[in-house]
Design an enzyme around this catalytic site. Sequence first.
Site, short mmCIF file in Angstrom:
data_model
loop_
_atom_site.label_atom_id
_atom_site.label_comp_id
_atom_site.label_asym_id
_atom_site.label_seq_id
_atom_site.Cartn_x
_atom_site.Cartn_y
_atom_site.Cartn_z
N LYS A 120 -2.91 -4.71 1.17
CA LYS A 120 -2.22 -5.98 0.94
C LYS A 120 -3.14 -7.18 1.18
CE LYS A 120 2.62 -4.85 1.80
NZ LYS A 120 3.85 -5.28 2.48
N LYS A 203 3.17 3.49 -9.70
CA LYS A 203 4.52 3.48 -9.16
C LYS A 203 5.28 2.24 -9.66
CE LYS A 203 6.12 3.01 -4.56
NZ LYS A 203 5.92 3.10 -3.12
N LYS A 206 7.58 -4.09 -7.84
CA LYS A 206 7.76 -5.49 -8.19
C LYS A 206 6.44 -6.22 -8.33
CE LYS A 206 9.86 -9.42 -7.83
NZ LYS A 206 8.99 -10.42 -7.24
#
Length: 344
Positions: A120, A203, A206
């Site tokens: 991230k 996958k 969002k």
Amino acid sequence: MTTPTSGARQRVLSGMQPSGDSLHLGNYLGALVHWVRMQDEYEAIYFIPDLHAITVPQEPGELAERTRRTAAQYIAGGVDVDKCTLFVQSHVPEHAQLGWVLNCITGFGEASRMTQFKDKSLKHGADSASVGLFTYPILQAADILLYQPEGVPVGEDQRQHVELSRDLAQRFNSRFGEAFVVPKPFIQKESAKIYDLQNPTAKMSKSAGSPAGLINLMDNPKVTAKRIKSAVTDTETEIRFDKEAKPGISNLLTIYSMLTGKSIDEIVGDFHGKMYGHLKTELADVVVAHLDPIRTRAEELLGDPAELDLLLARGAEKARSIASATLTEVYSKVGFLPPLGGAR
Ligand code: TRP
């Protein structure tokens, strides 16, 4: 130590971030349907981790709305507030309070090894990553340990975080005396994974490139049908399951199978000799028939925000009765002077 479970049922706890206006099919099939199934078998505690959401920048007006929308979709998708405990993380201050104590028994190096932080922070630019993003897994450990669950149902990507919560529970217990149940990850099977319609080796997520790859619970049925019909496939014509050679078709077959309960083999048999277009058209009908009642129910719940907030307030009250008992025990073991009157 606080008794982990009242009665014979084991306790499980899980949460899903309020990261958008809608959950997508990956959230639904990968998590929500398991939650719904588990509330009958276990003493289930589910929550919306809004404290975790602000580890990356959020639009303040949007966050509250998304938290409500997420709650509405959980309930519309089958989470039953009479069978389980459903609440919003920030309504229970003990999460942040235990999070602090756990921060103080976590090694810097240990936290640095968390792979989700590495991923991230790279995505958001290493320099702009917040300290909150760094300590995210420690807050997650607090979420879990406060409630003394035996199991934490999560996807494979969260295994490392549940392992950290196990390590921290064991460390605290051996350093200060037994305060926590050591939880186990209950990992959902890889076979259930749903992929992006436009990029079927990634996958469904969002944060992926384009919304065209997502099937959203809250989308209009026309949008959903169109996205399924535009799903990326391959240049062959045969409908068969082959994740490597035909990830797009395999993903559509997986979705079909999960929503109808039919086996992949049976579906492949039914579509023998038919074209990709047939599969897509039928799948669009299956998906819309399944999701439309959920969307309608969620819209209904959102039409009465006061009632929804009341359900969440009741959930928070139930959650707090467990969380505060754990925190009191932890504070006393750590050596904090009890405040006069005992209230924290
Ligand atoms: N990190 C989890 C996710 O991204 C969400 C989460 C926060 C969670 N706290 C939790 C999951 C505690 C299980 C238990 O999916």
